[in-house]
Design a protein around this motif. Structure first.
Motif, PDB file in Angstrom:
ATOM      1  N   ILE A   1      12.065  11.156   9.049  1.00  0.00           N
ATOM      2  CA  ILE A   1      11.005  12.097   8.677  1.00  0.00           C
ATOM      3  C   ILE A   1      11.258  13.400   9.424  1.00  0.00           C
ATOM      4  O   ILE A   1      11.420  13.407  10.651  1.00  0.00           O
ATOM      5  N   ILE A   2      11.294  14.488   8.669  1.00  0.00           N
ATOM      6  CA  ILE A   2      11.535  15.813   9.227  1.00  0.00           C
ATOM      7  C   ILE A   2      10.235  16.587   9.161  1.00  0.00           C
ATOM      8  O   ILE A   2       9.690  16.794   8.073  1.00  0.00           O
ATOM      9  N   TYR A   3       9.736  16.986  10.314  1.00  0.00           N
ATOM     10  CA  TYR A   3       8.500  17.752  10.405  1.00  0.00           C
ATOM     11  C   TYR A   3       8.831  19.235  10.496  1.00  0.00           C
ATOM     12  O   TYR A   3       9.700  19.623  11.263  1.00  0.00           O
ATOM     13  N   GLY A   4       8.122  20.047   9.732  1.00  0.00           N
ATOM     14  CA  GLY A   4       8.317  21.494   9.791  1.00  0.00           C
ATOM     15  C   GLY A   4       7.496  22.090  10.915  1.00  0.00           C
ATOM     16  O   GLY A   4       6.719  21.423  11.579  1.00  0.00           O
ATOM     17  N   LEU A   5       7.656  23.379  11.120  1.00  0.00           N
ATOM     18  CA  LEU A   5       6.886  24.077  12.150  1.00  0.00           C
ATOM     19  C   LEU A   5       5.403  23.967  11.822  1.00  0.00           C
ATOM     20  O   LEU A   5       4.980  24.171  10.693  1.00  0.00           O
ATOM     21  N   GLY A   6       4.613  23.599  12.793  1.00  0.00           N
ATOM     22  CA  GLY A   6       3.175  23.510  12.603  1.00  0.00           C
ATOM     23  C   GLY A   6       2.703  22.166  12.071  1.00  0.00           C
ATOM     24  O   GLY A   6       1.507  21.919  12.005  1.00  0.00           O
TER      25      GLY A   6
ATOM     26  N   PRO B   1       0.838  -1.212   0.000  1.00  0.00           N
ATOM     27  CA  PRO B   1       0.000   0.000   0.000  1.00  0.00           C
ATOM     28  C   PRO B   1       0.865   1.251   0.000  1.00  0.00           C
ATOM     29  O   PRO B   1       1.942   1.277   0.589  1.00  0.00           O
ATOM     30  N   SER B   2       0.385   2.290  -0.666  1.00  0.00           N
ATOM     31  CA  SER B   2       1.040   3.597  -0.598  1.00  0.00           C
ATOM     32  C   SER B   2       0.531   4.321   0.639  1.00  0.00           C
ATOM     33  O   SER B   2      -0.549   4.030   1.138  1.00  0.00           O
ATOM     34  N   PHE B   3       1.317   5.230   1.132  1.00  0.00           N
ATOM     35  CA  PHE B   3       0.891   6.008   2.287  1.00  0.00           C
ATOM     36  C   PHE B   3       1.427   7.416   2.130  1.00  0.00           C
ATOM     37  O   PHE B   3       2.248   7.690   1.245  1.00  0.00           O
ATOM     38  N   GLU B   4       0.955   8.321   2.971  1.00  0.00           N
ATOM     39  CA  GLU B   4       1.417   9.703   2.945  1.00  0.00           C
ATOM     40  C   GLU B   4       1.357  10.276   4.354  1.00  0.00           C
ATOM     41  O   GLU B   4       0.636   9.772   5.208  1.00  0.00           O
ATOM     42  N   HIS B   5       2.142  11.310   4.576  1.00  0.00           N
ATOM     43  CA  HIS B   5       2.228  11.948   5.895  1.00  0.00           C
ATOM     44  C   HIS B   5       2.795  13.343   5.702  1.00  0.00           C
ATOM     45  O   HIS B   5       3.335  13.672   4.633  1.00  0.00           O
ATOM     46  N   VAL B   6       2.726  14.162   6.713  1.00  0.00           N
ATOM     47  CA  VAL B   6       3.319  15.503   6.638  1.00  0.00           C
ATOM     48  C   VAL B   6       4.836  15.395   6.713  1.00  0.00           C
ATOM     49  O   VAL B   6       5.383  14.364   7.123  1.00  0.00           O
ATOM     50  N   GLY B   7       5.514  16.449   6.318  1.00  0.00           N
ATOM     51  CA  GLY B   7       6.961  16.509   6.446  1.00  0.00           C
ATOM     52  C   GLY B   7       7.708  16.020   5.210  1.00  0.00           C
ATOM     53  O   GLY B   7       7.124  15.705   4.178  1.00  0.00           O
ATOM     54  N   THR B   8       9.011  15.991   5.349  1.00  0.00           N
ATOM     55  CA  THR B   8       9.926  15.521   4.314  1.00  0.00           C
ATOM     56  C   THR B   8      10.573  14.234   4.818  1.00  0.00           C
ATOM     57  O   THR B   8      10.945  14.150   5.985  1.00  0.00           O
ATOM     58  N   GLU B   9      10.708  13.246   3.932  1.00  0.00           N
ATOM     59  CA  GLU B   9      11.285  11.965   4.333  1.00  0.00           C
ATOM     60  C   GLU B   9      12.590  11.733   3.581  1.00  0.00           C
ATOM     61  O   GLU B   9      12.730  12.096   2.416  1.00  0.00           O
TER      62      GLU B   9
END
Length: 69
Positions: free
Chosen positions: A61-66, A3-11
């Protein structure tokens, strides 16, 4: 099939062992030891085909502000 997936941030994926075909959106990338792939996490992504087992990779995974999950 994976399965494909998605999330916030840069991986960032860094391959340690094996070979994999990795999908990001409409593109696929063949990755082997020493290869790295960085991409937006909010676009569907995931393994397409396992080419040479065993496969080991680091995923950061790098999450940005917010960004929240």
């Amino acid at each position: 099939t994976f399965p494909s997936f998605e999330h916030v941030g840069t991986e960032l994926i860094y391959m340690l062992k094996g070979r994999i075909e990795y999908r990001h959106g409409r593109q696929t990338y063949e990755l082997g030891p020493g290869d790295a792939l960085s991409f937006r996490g909010d676009i569907p992504h995931g393994p397409e085909r396992l080419l040479d087992l065993p496969i080991e990779f680091l995923s950061v995974i790098i999450y940005g502000l917010g960004d929240q999950e």
